[in-house]
Write an enzyme that holds these catalytic residues in place. Structure first.
Site, mmCIF file in Angstrom:
data_model
loop_
_atom_site.group_PDB
_atom_site.id
_atom_site.type_symbol
_atom_site.label_atom_id
_atom_site.label_comp_id
_atom_site.label_asym_id
_atom_site.label_seq_id
_atom_site.Cartn_x
_atom_site.Cartn_y
_atom_site.Cartn_z
ATOM 1 C CG ASP A 39 -28.977 52.288 -10.972
ATOM 2 O OD1 ASP A 39 -28.159 51.579 -11.058
ATOM 3 O OD2 ASP A 39 -29.490 53.227 -12.094
ATOM 4 C CE LYS A 61 -23.439 49.898 -1.165
ATOM 5 N NZ LYS A 61 -24.137 49.267 -0.050
ATOM 6 C CG MET A 176 -23.971 62.398 -15.258
ATOM 7 S SD MET A 176 -23.542 60.706 -16.274
ATOM 8 C CE MET A 176 -24.348 61.250 -17.688
#
Ligand code: SAH
Length: 256
Positions: A39, A61, A176
């Site tokens: 990642d 990606k 997040m």
């Protein structure tokens, strides 16, 4: 391929960004890997340690939505390990802290692929710490919570008990969540958290671009918006944010 023996999958936590925070076991697994699926949050300079001929696959990606991407990642793990490769799944922080490591483990288990896990240093703990914010401090705070802010407190899909969190009296770390900072801070205040509780955003922790923005739960959204925070970033809220530990000696990644 019929004669190939089954390989294995090693879920490796890469830590929050500084290569020094990858574990000795994680580094050894990278060096021995035939295939690495990585990642963008993992410390990518560590990929230079892989052996010649190792296949490096950037799964940060993979296009389309999260769900599809995870299905594709699981399929790649099974494909490579199923044909005998020693596969490392190289992730940021710790694989099991909002990291989907357990989903990958379940997919491997269902396919009969052996799994090993090498825990990593989570940004949830290292991020505040590198910013001089301890998650606990004797006489001040004896508990901390780590929650996902991927959806905010007013979103129907949240499974976080924001009411309990607002009353927890401990440190709150939100991953997040920076995109929903306004909703999160207002939501916590509306649920009973003191608006003057110290709060901070820590961005790009454990890298040379680390930034720390401090305020209160009431003031942080405006301060952070004016500061143009870039991801990855986390939010930390609680009395511990108000401690002034004094200057720290820079770590490997954060020194000039
Ligand atoms: N498994 C990871 C977290 C994955 S969720 C871990 O244990 O660290 C991704 C979130 O983690 C980001 O949105 C951000 O909130 C946080 N994060 C990861 N790396 C970070 C870093 N270097 N600095 C600040 N926050 C980070």
């Amino acid at each position: 391929m019929g004669t190939a023996t089954t390989g294995q999958v090693i879920l490796v936590g890469g830590g929050p960004g500084d290569p020094d925070l990858l574990t000795v076991g994680g580094l050894r697994a990278l060096r021995e890997a035939d295939v690495v699926l990585y990642d963008h949050l993992a410390p990518l300079t560590c990929l230079e340690e892989t052996k010649a001929g190792a296949v490096l696959i950037d799964v940060g990606k993979i296009p389309r939505g999260c769900q599809t991407a995870q299905t594709d990642i699981n399929a790649l793990l099974l494909e490579h390990a199923g044909s005998g490769a020693n596969v490392v799944r190289f992730k940021g922080g710790d694989p099991f802290v909002l990291g989907r490591g357990s989903e990958e483990w379940l997919a491997c288990a269902a396919a009969g692929i052996p799994v090993r896990v090498i825990p990593g240093v989570s940004s949830a703990i290292a991020g505040p710490e590198l910013a001089g914010i301890p998650l606990t401090h004797r006489g001040l705070t004896q508990n901390f919570s780590v929650v996902s802010g991927h959806v905010g407190p007013e979103h129907p899909a949240t499974t976080v008990n924001w009411d309990a969190l607002a009353k927890s009296s401990g440190t709150i770390v939100i991953l997040m969540g920076v995109a929903h900072l306004q909703e999160i801070c207002a939501g916590l205040i509306n649920r009973g958290l003191d608006a003057e509780t110290p709060a901070a955003v820590v961005a790009k922790a454990a890298t040379s671009d680390q930034r720390v923005i401090r305020g209160t739960v009431a003031s942080l959204p405006d301060i952070a918006a004016a500061a143009n925070i870039e991801p990855p970033a986390l939010i930390v809220i609680g009395a511990v944010v108000g401690l002034d530990l004094g200057p720290a000696i820079p770590t490997t990644a954060t020194k000039e």
